[in-house]
Write an enzyme that holds these catalytic residues in place. Sequence first.
Site, PDB file in Angstrom:
ATOM      1  N   ARG A  67       0.613  -1.483   0.180  1.00 28.55           N
ATOM      2  CA  ARG A  67       0.177   0.287  -0.139  1.00 28.55           C
ATOM      3  C   ARG A  67       0.574   1.216   0.116  1.00 28.55           C
ATOM      4  O   ARG A  67       0.098   1.983  -0.388  1.00 28.55           O
ATOM      5  CB  ARG A  67      -0.830   0.150   1.162  1.00 28.55           C
ATOM      6  CG  ARG A  67      -1.948  -0.886   0.806  1.00 28.55           C
ATOM      7  CD  ARG A  67      -3.004  -1.436   1.625  1.00 28.55           C
ATOM      8  NE  ARG A  67      -2.620  -1.568   3.331  1.00 28.55           N
ATOM      9  CZ  ARG A  67      -2.615  -2.865   3.946  1.00 28.55           C
ATOM     10  NH1 ARG A  67      -3.186  -3.488   2.674  1.00 28.55           N
ATOM     11  NH2 ARG A  67      -2.056  -2.757   4.924  1.00 28.55           N
ATOM     12  N   GLU A 104       4.232 -10.953  13.445  1.00 29.07           N
ATOM     13  CA  GLU A 104       3.765 -11.393  14.700  1.00 29.07           C
ATOM     14  C   GLU A 104       3.771 -13.162  15.089  1.00 29.07           C
ATOM     15  O   GLU A 104       3.476 -13.758  15.973  1.00 29.07           O
ATOM     16  CB  GLU A 104       1.602 -10.729  14.267  1.00 29.07           C
ATOM     17  CG  GLU A 104       1.941 -10.691  16.034  1.00 29.07           C
ATOM     18  CD  GLU A 104      -0.090  -9.561  16.137  1.00 29.07           C
ATOM     19  OE1 GLU A 104      -1.003 -10.116  16.739  1.00 29.07           O
ATOM     20  OE2 GLU A 104      -0.042  -9.473  14.857  1.00 29.07           O
TER      21      GLU A 104
END
Length: 180
Positions: A67, A104
């Site tokens: 993005r 994560e």
Amino acid sequence: MADSELQLVARRIRSFPDFPIPGVLFRDISPVLKDPTSFRASISLLANHLKKAHGGRIDYIAGLDSRGFLFGPSLAQELGLGCILIRKRGKLPGPTVCTSYALEYGKAELEIQRDALEPGQKVVVVDDLLATGGTMCAACKLLGQLQAEVLECVSLVELTSLKGREKLGAVPFFSLLQYE
């Protein structure tokens, strides 16, 4: 004028609770991209910040996969600069420099073409959102391997509770909108 532009951008950010997993509040920038006026405002606000902070010292804008590619070229165009791409591993042709970083739930790798920059060139890194800071930190590390100087990192949105800004260390960071 800047306050009204910022409000226009802020009104376009949507929140989706429990996406992609329960407990996560997802901040969606899609409506900003859909509305040319708010997208133009976001680019103008980021460009004005960079002009004030760095004047004409920036050589390139570096857009982060994926993005950051939406904001990087438009921001570079607004500033009269070129845009370079920092991509996920395996997406760029030719010789590249690569770094890995923790996610994560695992790890990822970013790369840049070895000839994207000359030593000493000054770069601003842009992405849509700063969360934990892992991707942006990895991008700064990559640029350092090319001996570029990272003047600043910028994003449209910052999730402050995740403290990603801290991961950037001494590299200045700016975001248009901050959410807990």
